[in-house]
Each structure stands twice: as C-alpha cells, then as structure tokens.
Write an enzyme that holds these catalytic residues in place. Sequence first.
Site, PDB file in Angstrom:
ATOM      1  CB  VAL A   1      -1.968   9.812  -5.493  1.00 16.50           C
ATOM      2  CG1 VAL A   1      -1.088  10.560  -4.502  1.00 16.50           C
ATOM      3  CG2 VAL A   1      -3.409   9.766  -4.994  1.00 16.50           C
TER       4      VAL A   1
ATOM      5  CG  LEU B   1      -1.877  -1.187   1.337  1.00 17.36           C
ATOM      6  CD1 LEU B   1      -2.806  -0.995   2.539  1.00 17.36           C
ATOM      7  CD2 LEU B   1      -2.694  -1.398   0.059  1.00 17.36           C
TER       8      LEU B   1
ATOM      9  CG  HIS C   1      -2.971   1.128  -2.503  1.00 16.50           C
ATOM     10  ND1 HIS C   1      -1.618   0.923  -2.643  1.00 16.50           N
ATOM     11  CD2 HIS C   1      -3.569   0.361  -3.448  1.00 16.50           C
ATOM     12  CE1 HIS C   1      -1.407   0.059  -3.623  1.00 16.50           C
ATOM     13  NE2 HIS C   1      -2.569  -0.288  -4.137  1.00 16.50           N
TER      14      HIS C   1
END
Length: 282
Positions: free
Chosen positions: A176, A33, A37
Amino acid sequence: MRISYTIDEARSALRELRADGRSVALVPTMGALHEGHLSLIRLAREAADAVVVSLFVNPTQFGPTEDFSAYPRTMEQDLAACEAEGVSLLFAPDAARMYAPDHSTYVTPESLDQVLCGASRPGHFRGVLTVVAKLFNIVQPDVAVFGEKDAQQLRLIERMVRDLDIPVQILRGPIVREADGLAISSRNRYLSSEERAEAVCLHQALESAQAAFRGGEQHVETLKGLMMNRISEAPHAELDYAEIVDDATLQPVRRIEVPALAAIAVRFSRARLIDNMVLVPD
Ligand code: PAF
C-alpha cells in the site's frame, strides 16, 4: 473484540472462536498499525470467519544497534483500529511471556537469507521466523497474511511453512502506497519533512527500472544502475542495496528471463526503508 495478553488467554479465546467450526486468519504485526496493516486485516477477513491480530515488537529480530526501543508503540490507536476493522481477537503479549529467560530454540534459515536485508541485518530473519513459528503454534491459524513490502520475509516464511509442514495457508498482501508512491511503513514516521519528500526516490528508482525493463532492457547491471542513479539524486538518502534477483530463489541473475525481484533498501538518518517490485518477462 477480545484482547489476550498471555498465551493461555489467547488459547482459551481461540477455543471459543473455533467452537462452531469457524476458520481463523492471523495477521502478525509489531503494532503501530497503518493503512498497510489494515489492508492485510481486510484480506484476512475475506479469507476466514474470524481474524486474529498479533501485536508484538519482537526483540529477537532487532540487531543490537537497531531501533527496538525507539520502535513506535501506539497500543491505544492500534486497539481502536482493530476494533473498527472487526478483528475478533487481539493478542498482545509482552516479551517475558513470549520468551522464557533461558529460551534457546530458534528457527534458522539456511538459504534465502544471505542476500538483501538478510545481508545487512544479520540474525534478523532468524528472529522473524522464530516468532512467526511461535505465533503459528499459539494461534494455529488456517490462513496467515503478510505484506509484500517485506518481500524477503514473505518468501522465507513461505519456505518455512513448506519445509516444516506447518498447516497454514500464506496469503500475500499487496504493497500500500502514499499518493506519491512511498510504500507505507511504520518507520516512515522517523523521517524529517525533507527526508519524507526525498523518500519517494525508492519507488521512483524501482519505477525507472521497471520502465526500462518494459522497454526491452533485460540486463540486470543496467537496471541496477538506473535504480542507483535515482537514489543518488536524493541528498539525504544512503543506499543500502539496490538488487535484482531471481524472484523464487533470491539468487543473483544477469538477465531477466524468469520473474525477478527488484528490491531496494535506503537509509535516512533514523529510518531504514525498503521497497520492491516484481519484474515479469512476457
Ligand atoms: O513484518 C513484521 O511486522 C514482523 O516482521 C512480523 C512478521 C510481525 C514478525 O515480528
């Protein structure tokens, strides 16, 4: 936070989570992650009362020469990150629990998968749709969140949900990026420092197409040429594809007259990176 390793455990944890009528959002992941995430988990938290994260490196979506065994597995850190983000249930099955030895039923897309990553990774989206359908059946979420970085995956999942009448609302999570524009990905950790410096070429290639499009250029071949030129300036980058397709159908277009998806995939020695941008005409 509860952790379930089996389907039965997950189902019983979910019965408790829903007991007082609480809604559930699912964030499917393959672990390792990162901020991308976490942004999906935060979106999920806003959309429902309880968040379930699944963590499963799905063997059926990797080709025989791909990075299934090398794929980063960082369970301890993932657990801590989910806990810190207020996740209610982490579902982390192993492959033997997800796929019976004689598993033989798959969800196979009949369109949207012949281009872009589907063309380079035969069978990939069959594996993705199959595991996502299984996760939907196990968790039965009200909402599920997927990142826009995997643009083709997202459109295929939306199509599957529509075509198979799966009662779940799909939310799209924005890409992102690192400070220099590189889209955050679990596979960025495969890059050497030289490659990492060059990897910004994906975003810059998309930005150069976007700038030309905003300046009035609508011809796809010209815009694709700009993207390819930028990639060719990065010595360690090997272009897989640089395409601009209809955003809804993923079919080729010659001019941008409806929203178009500019998508790019580039290989470095160990990492295959993808990125995209939607170009919307006025
Ligand atoms: O995007 C991913 O991480 C995977 O393709 C997914 C959706 C978790 C299915 O394995």
